[in-house]
Design a protein around this motif. Structure first.
Motif, PDB file in Angstrom:
ATOM      1  N   PHE A   1      -5.550   8.177   1.836  1.00  0.00           N
ATOM      2  CA  PHE A   1      -6.607   7.173   1.835  1.00  0.00           C
ATOM      3  C   PHE A   1      -6.588   6.379   0.521  1.00  0.00           C
ATOM      4  N   VAL A   2      -6.456   7.079  -0.602  1.00  0.00           N
ATOM      5  CA  VAL A   2      -6.388   6.409  -1.911  1.00  0.00           C
ATOM      6  C   VAL A   2      -5.152   5.509  -1.973  1.00  0.00           C
ATOM      7  N   PHE A   3      -4.018   6.021  -1.515  1.00  0.00           N
ATOM      8  CA  PHE A   3      -2.789   5.230  -1.472  1.00  0.00           C
ATOM      9  C   PHE A   3      -2.982   3.972  -0.625  1.00  0.00           C
ATOM     10  N   PHE A   4      -3.590   4.126   0.535  1.00  0.00           N
ATOM     11  CA  PHE A   4      -3.826   3.023   1.464  1.00  0.00           C
ATOM     12  C   PHE A   4      -4.704   1.954   0.816  1.00  0.00           C
ATOM     13  N   VAL A   5      -5.804   2.374   0.207  1.00  0.00           N
ATOM     14  CA  VAL A   5      -6.733   1.419  -0.405  1.00  0.00           C
ATOM     15  C   VAL A   5      -6.087   0.716  -1.598  1.00  0.00           C
ATOM     16  N   LEU A   6      -5.395   1.453  -2.465  1.00  0.00           N
ATOM     17  CA  LEU A   6      -4.759   0.836  -3.635  1.00  0.00           C
ATOM     18  C   LEU A   6      -3.638  -0.124  -3.240  1.00  0.00           C
ATOM     19  N   LEU A   7      -2.834   0.271  -2.273  1.00  0.00           N
ATOM     20  CA  LEU A   7      -1.751  -0.605  -1.838  1.00  0.00           C
ATOM     21  C   LEU A   7      -2.305  -1.864  -1.174  1.00  0.00           C
ATOM     22  N   LEU A   8      -3.366  -1.706  -0.407  1.00  0.00           N
ATOM     23  CA  LEU A   8      -3.990  -2.859   0.233  1.00  0.00           C
ATOM     24  C   LEU A   8      -4.617  -3.787  -0.808  1.00  0.00           C
TER      25      LEU A   8
ATOM     26  N   LEU B   1       0.454 -10.924   2.785  1.00  0.00           N
ATOM     27  CA  LEU B   1       1.044  -9.638   2.427  1.00  0.00           C
ATOM     28  C   LEU B   1       0.060  -8.503   2.704  1.00  0.00           C
ATOM     29  N   ALA B   2      -1.211  -8.719   2.401  1.00  0.00           N
ATOM     30  CA  ALA B   2      -2.233  -7.710   2.679  1.00  0.00           C
ATOM     31  C   ALA B   2      -2.336  -7.441   4.179  1.00  0.00           C
ATOM     32  N   SER B   3      -2.229  -8.485   4.974  1.00  0.00           N
ATOM     33  CA  SER B   3      -2.283  -8.312   6.432  1.00  0.00           C
ATOM     34  C   SER B   3      -1.090  -7.505   6.935  1.00  0.00           C
ATOM     35  N   ILE B   4       0.079  -7.784   6.391  1.00  0.00           N
ATOM     36  CA  ILE B   4       1.287  -7.060   6.792  1.00  0.00           C
ATOM     37  C   ILE B   4       1.185  -5.590   6.402  1.00  0.00           C
ATOM     38  N   VAL B   5       0.725  -5.309   5.186  1.00  0.00           N
ATOM     39  CA  VAL B   5       0.561  -3.929   4.728  1.00  0.00           C
ATOM     40  C   VAL B   5      -0.451  -3.191   5.603  1.00  0.00           C
ATOM     41  N   ALA B   6      -1.547  -3.856   5.931  1.00  0.00           N
ATOM     42  CA  ALA B   6      -2.569  -3.228   6.776  1.00  0.00           C
ATOM     43  C   ALA B   6      -2.013  -2.895   8.155  1.00  0.00           C
ATOM     44  N   ILE B   7      -1.232  -3.790   8.722  1.00  0.00           N
ATOM     45  CA  ILE B   7      -0.649  -3.537  10.045  1.00  0.00           C
ATOM     46  C   ILE B   7       0.355  -2.386   9.990  1.00  0.00           C
ATOM     47  N   ILE B   8       1.173  -2.350   8.946  1.00  0.00           N
ATOM     48  CA  ILE B   8       2.185  -1.298   8.811  1.00  0.00           C
ATOM     49  C   ILE B   8       1.528   0.072   8.628  1.00  0.00           C
ATOM     50  N   LEU B   9       0.464   0.141   7.832  1.00  0.00           N
ATOM     51  CA  LEU B   9      -0.155   1.430   7.530  1.00  0.00           C
ATOM     52  C   LEU B   9      -1.244   1.835   8.532  1.00  0.00           C
ATOM     53  N   LEU B  10      -1.523   1.005   9.525  1.00  0.00           N
ATOM     54  CA  LEU B  10      -2.580   1.317  10.486  1.00  0.00           C
ATOM     55  C   LEU B  10      -2.271   2.579  11.290  1.00  0.00           C
TER      56      LEU B  10
END
Length: 170
Positions: free
Chosen positions: A99-106, A116-125
């Motif tokens: 969760f911390v990794f997800f939030v920091l990367l986003l 880029l944020a949208s792409i990261v969110a889709i990849i990590l969903l």
């Protein structure tokens, strides 16, 4: 649930069975046998079927749960590796580090560019939903609570359930 995949491989090899033969004898899907031997995760029904075929106890096939937590990086990598595992359990340590990794990367991606944020969110969903499902199952909660992510304040209730301690598994 965690299963000792090395023991399953050993028992299968002792009998001279291929994965296909074991799947036919157990009445399980070949893909399930491959996943058990590769990842070491299986449903309780799968473990019972394997124990019955090998004539061993269910406990002897289960991998003991280590009390010492892994590193944060190992937890995140494990979650990413098991992005499609919606069946087993995840402890609080593994979930919260992801969760911390997800939030920091986003947040980092959002500061660089919105696309880029949208792409990261889709990849990590998918990995996020998988680890959330495993964590809710470990906490003894229904996985359907995740629908509350779609409600504006519902995510807070889901986070409460995700923070609950592991339930006693039988």
């Amino acid at each position: 649930m965690n299963i000792n995949n090395d023991k399953v491989k050993q028992l299968r090899a002792e009998r001279g069975w291929s994965q296909e033969q074991l799947s036919e004898i157990c009445g399980l899907n070949l893909r399930t046998i491959q996943r058990v031997e590769t990842r070491g995760s299986a449903s309780p029904e799968t473990i019972k079927a394997l124990a019955a075929v090998f004539a061993v106890s269910v406990d002897s096939l289960q991998r003991p749960v280590a009390n010492t937590p892994r590193s944060a990086a190992a937890s995140v990598l494990s979650t990413l590796k098991n992005f499609d595992d919606f069946q087993s359990h995840s402890g609080r340590y593994e979930f919260w580090w992801f969760f911390v990794f997800f939030v920091l990367l986003l947040a980092l991606a959002d500061t660089l560019h919105l696309m880029l944020a949208s792409i990261v969110a889709i990849i990590l969903l998918v990995p996020f939903l998988a680890v959330s499902t495993r964590r809710l199952r470990d906490a003894g909660q229904s996985i359907w609570w995740q629908w509350l992510y779609l409600v504006p304040i519902g995510g807070l209730l889901v986070l409460y359930f995700l923070a609950m301690p592991s339930s006693e598994r039988s």
